[in-house]
Design a protein around this motif. Structure first.
Motif, PDB file in Angstrom:
ATOM      1  N   VAL A  19     -22.757 137.644  -6.226  1.00 49.09           N
ATOM      2  CA  VAL A  19     -23.936 137.499  -7.057  1.00 49.09           C
ATOM      3  C   VAL A  19     -23.928 138.283  -8.434  1.00 49.09           C
ATOM      4  CG1 VAL A  19     -26.457 137.099  -7.083  1.00 49.09           C
ATOM      5  CG2 VAL A  19     -25.478 137.100  -4.551  1.00 49.09           C
ATOM      6  N   TYR A  20     -24.134 139.068  -8.226  1.00 45.31           N
ATOM      7  CA  TYR A  20     -23.967 140.061  -9.527  1.00 45.31           C
ATOM      8  C   TYR A  20     -23.166 139.526 -10.925  1.00 45.31           C
ATOM      9  CZ  TYR A  20     -24.283 143.722 -13.790  1.00 45.31           C
ATOM     10  OH  TYR A  20     -23.825 143.988 -14.384  1.00 45.31           O
ATOM     11  N   ALA A  21     -21.832 138.994 -10.197  1.00 39.30           N
ATOM     12  CA  ALA A  21     -20.710 138.640 -10.715  1.00 39.30           C
ATOM     13  C   ALA A  21     -21.395 137.331 -11.582  1.00 39.30           C
ATOM     14  CB  ALA A  21     -19.359 138.834 -10.085  1.00 39.30           C
ATOM     15  N   PHE A  22     -21.478 136.375 -11.169  1.00 38.03           N
ATOM     16  CA  PHE A  22     -21.829 135.491 -10.743  1.00 38.03           C
ATOM     17  C   PHE A  22     -22.932 134.781 -12.020  1.00 38.03           C
ATOM     18  CE2 PHE A  22     -24.441 131.186 -10.133  1.00 38.03           C
ATOM     19  CZ  PHE A  22     -23.174 130.390 -10.774  1.00 38.03           C
ATOM     20  N   THR A  23     -23.495 135.773 -12.106  1.00 38.18           N
ATOM     21  CA  THR A  23     -24.987 135.962 -13.041  1.00 38.18           C
ATOM     22  C   THR A  23     -24.688 136.307 -13.981  1.00 38.18           C
ATOM     23  OG1 THR A  23     -25.850 137.725 -11.780  1.00 38.18           O
ATOM     24  CG2 THR A  23     -26.601 135.569 -11.187  1.00 38.18           C
ATOM     25  N   THR A  24     -23.951 137.452 -13.710  1.00 35.78           N
ATOM     26  CA  THR A  24     -23.435 137.319 -15.336  1.00 35.78           C
ATOM     27  C   THR A  24     -22.301 136.560 -15.967  1.00 35.78           C
ATOM     28  OG1 THR A  24     -24.040 140.022 -14.479  1.00 35.78           O
ATOM     29  CG2 THR A  24     -21.914 139.401 -16.658  1.00 35.78           C
ATOM     30  N   ASN A  25     -21.533 136.432 -15.060  1.00 35.26           N
ATOM     31  CA  ASN A  25     -20.569 135.120 -15.238  1.00 35.26           C
ATOM     32  C   ASN A  25     -21.493 133.978 -16.574  1.00 35.26           C
ATOM     33  OD1 ASN A  25     -17.743 134.236 -16.367  1.00 35.26           O
ATOM     34  ND2 ASN A  25     -18.788 133.256 -15.184  1.00 35.26           N
ATOM     35  N   ILE A  26     -22.136 133.607 -15.587  1.00 34.88           N
ATOM     36  CA  ILE A  26     -23.173 132.883 -16.494  1.00 34.88           C
ATOM     37  C   ILE A  26     -23.691 132.825 -17.563  1.00 34.88           C
ATOM     38  CG2 ILE A  26     -25.581 131.239 -15.768  1.00 34.88           C
ATOM     39  CD1 ILE A  26     -23.890 129.873 -14.157  1.00 34.88           C
ATOM     40  N   ALA A  27     -23.829 134.438 -17.478  1.00 37.65           N
ATOM     41  CA  ALA A  27     -24.702 134.719 -19.225  1.00 37.65           C
ATOM     42  C   ALA A  27     -24.238 135.088 -19.643  1.00 37.65           C
ATOM     43  CB  ALA A  27     -25.509 135.815 -19.066  1.00 37.65           C
ATOM     44  N   ALA A  28     -22.215 135.023 -19.613  1.00 44.68           N
ATOM     45  CA  ALA A  28     -21.553 135.561 -20.514  1.00 44.68           C
ATOM     46  C   ALA A  28     -21.590 134.887 -22.147  1.00 44.68           C
ATOM     47  CB  ALA A  28     -19.646 135.177 -20.222  1.00 44.68           C
ATOM     48  N   PRO A  29     -21.352 132.851 -22.622  1.00 44.85           N
ATOM     49  CA  PRO A  29     -21.609 132.279 -23.586  1.00 44.85           C
ATOM     50  C   PRO A  29     -22.592 133.286 -24.856  1.00 44.85           C
ATOM     51  CG  PRO A  29     -21.280 131.061 -21.356  1.00 44.85           C
ATOM     52  CD  PRO A  29     -21.397 132.179 -20.930  1.00 44.85           C
ATOM     53  N   THR A  30     -23.922 133.557 -23.525  1.00 47.27           N
ATOM     54  CA  THR A  30     -25.002 133.771 -24.640  1.00 47.27           C
ATOM     55  C   THR A  30     -24.674 134.840 -25.008  1.00 47.27           C
ATOM     56  OG1 THR A  30     -26.803 132.220 -22.499  1.00 47.27           O
ATOM     57  CG2 THR A  30     -27.537 134.330 -24.629  1.00 47.27           C
ATOM     58  N   ASP A  31     -24.088 135.678 -23.892  1.00 41.37           N
ATOM     59  CA  ASP A  31     -23.519 137.131 -24.971  1.00 41.37           C
ATOM     60  C   ASP A  31     -22.149 136.868 -25.795  1.00 41.37           C
ATOM     61  OD1 ASP A  31     -25.154 138.594 -23.034  1.00 41.37           O
ATOM     62  OD2 ASP A  31     -23.129 138.471 -21.365  1.00 41.37           O
ATOM     63  N   ALA A  32     -21.187 136.067 -26.034  1.00 42.52           N
ATOM     64  CA  ALA A  32     -20.831 136.133 -26.587  1.00 42.52           C
ATOM     65  C   ALA A  32     -21.413 135.077 -27.764  1.00 42.52           C
ATOM     66  CB  ALA A  32     -19.791 134.979 -26.958  1.00 42.52           C
ATOM     67  N   VAL A  33     -22.401 134.797 -27.399  1.00 43.30           N
ATOM     68  CA  VAL A  33     -23.192 133.877 -29.152  1.00 43.30           C
ATOM     69  C   VAL A  33     -24.139 135.168 -30.168  1.00 43.30           C
ATOM     70  CG1 VAL A  33     -25.138 132.324 -29.768  1.00 43.30           C
ATOM     71  CG2 VAL A  33     -23.405 131.421 -28.307  1.00 43.30           C
ATOM     72  N   ASN A  34     -24.724 135.707 -28.865  1.00 45.98           N
ATOM     73  CA  ASN A  34     -25.218 137.154 -29.764  1.00 45.98           C
ATOM     74  C   ASN A  34     -24.367 138.005 -30.511  1.00 45.98           C
ATOM     75  OD1 ASN A  34     -28.389 136.374 -29.068  1.00 45.98           O
ATOM     76  ND2 ASN A  34     -27.392 136.498 -27.497  1.00 45.98           N
ATOM     77  N   ALA A  35     -23.268 138.383 -29.539  1.00 39.72           N
ATOM     78  CA  ALA A  35     -22.506 138.972 -30.502  1.00 39.72           C
ATOM     79  C   ALA A  35     -21.575 138.433 -31.444  1.00 39.72           C
ATOM     80  CB  ALA A  35     -21.186 139.335 -29.256  1.00 39.72           C
ATOM     81  N   LEU A  36     -21.139 137.472 -31.948  1.00 36.71           N
ATOM     82  CA  LEU A  36     -21.270 136.981 -32.865  1.00 36.71           C
ATOM     83  C   LEU A  36     -22.317 136.509 -34.194  1.00 36.71           C
ATOM     84  CD1 LEU A  36     -18.988 134.772 -34.719  1.00 36.71           C
ATOM     85  CD2 LEU A  36     -19.888 132.498 -33.929  1.00 36.71           C
ATOM     86  N   LEU A  37     -23.257 136.556 -33.538  1.00 31.55           N
ATOM     87  CA  LEU A  37     -24.551 136.596 -34.433  1.00 31.55           C
ATOM     88  C   LEU A  37     -25.003 138.110 -34.882  1.00 31.55           C
ATOM     89  CD1 LEU A  37     -26.823 134.428 -32.423  1.00 31.55           C
ATOM     90  CD2 LEU A  37     -25.817 133.634 -34.653  1.00 31.55           C
ATOM     91  N   GLN A  38     -24.248 139.338 -34.045  1.00 37.17           N
ATOM     92  CA  GLN A  38     -24.327 140.428 -34.636  1.00 37.17           C
ATOM     93  C   GLN A  38     -23.220 140.699 -34.892  1.00 37.17           C
ATOM     94  OE1 GLN A  38     -25.780 142.890 -30.413  1.00 37.17           O
ATOM     95  NE2 GLN A  38     -26.636 140.924 -30.684  1.00 37.17           N
ATOM     96  N   GLY A  39     -22.235 140.104 -35.813  1.00 43.10           N
ATOM     97  CA  GLY A  39     -21.076 139.811 -36.422  1.00 43.10           C
ATOM     98  C   GLY A  39     -20.730 141.612 -35.673  1.00 43.10           C
TER      99      GLY A  39
END
Length: 244
Positions: free
Chosen positions: A70-90
């Motif tokens: 369950v934790y892995a699934f919900t974390t994976n769903i958020a991975a694109p959001t993490d990627a976008v924010n990492a890009l916005l943070q340089g």
């Protein structure tokens, strides 16, 4: 395990001090009187009668492998959001890692139910829009205790709305976004059941939660290396901060 941070006050009580110094005004918390009322409602009503029983039931009917999935699934769903924010943070490296994690776990990891990426050296890089705003120079703003939601700040509630609803809407419907958020909340509440004693034993649970919340935000904003002296954070358990 995180130790209470009010040991100095406890020492005064044990020494037989007859008077207690008035509470200092916390400039971070200008709405404290309202926030305390909401905190009591959250803890004494919503958590006591709804969220905690649901979390306990979740623990009772699931085993460790299921909860990890369950934790892995919900974390994976958020991975694109993490990627976008990492890009916005340089942070192009973190953007690549989160993107690679999503691709690996969504395929080899069977739609994210198994965290294969971590075993390949692709460790999760947790980034959110609240952190992004912080990197851009936006201050915390007022501390807020929100009904049914818990501690936040003016900056972070904006970031949470973007992370949990605006960005996921690009791939998920509103009901799906709400379902993922609910499952994530229950799983997080279940993971904190064993640490409730820390809150109960603090002299002022409201202040304790607020201080831990701000410590967590500093920890996240600086990727686990906040610019403060080591002795100022030695009482804080890193695992607790990561789960808050």
């Amino acid at each position: 395990m995180l130790k209470p941070i009010l040991s100095a006050f406890a020492a005064l009580i044990l020494s037989g001090c007859a008077t207690v110094a008035p509470e200092k005004v916390d400039e971070r918390d200008p709405l404290q009187s309202i926030n305390r009322t909401v905190y009591d409602f959250n803890m004494d009503v919503l958590d006591a009668y709804i969220l905690k029983p649901v979390a306990e039931g979740y623990l009772a009917v699931t085993n460790d492998p299921v909860r990890k999935s369950v934790y892995a699934f919900t974390t994976n769903i958020a991975a694109p959001t993490d990627a976008v924010n990492a890009l916005l943070q340089g942070k192009p490296k973190d953007t690549g890692i989160n993107t690679a994690r999503f691709l690996v776990n969504s395929t080899v990891g069977i739609f994210g139910l198994f965290d294969v990426a971590t075993s390949l050296g692709l460790k999760h890089k947790d980034e959110d829009f609240g952190q992004t705003l912080g990197v851009w120079g936006v201050g915390d703003g007022a501390y807020l205790m929100l009904p049914g939601y818990g501690p936040s700040t003016a900056r972070n509630i904006t970031g949470d709305v973007v992370d949990n609803f605006v960005l996921p809407e690009l791939a998920l419907s509103t009901p799906q976004s709400l379902l993922v958020y609910a499952v994530r909340s229950i799983d997080l509440r279940a993971s904190l059941l064993s640490q409730e004693k820390l809150l109960r034993e603090s002299l002022d649970p409201y202040v304790f939660m607020k201080d831990i919340y701000f410590q967590r935000q500093l920890y996240e904003l600086h990727d686990g290396n906040p610019p403060i002296k080591e002795e100022e954070v030695e009482d804080f358990d890193e695992d607790f901060l990561e789960n808050l």
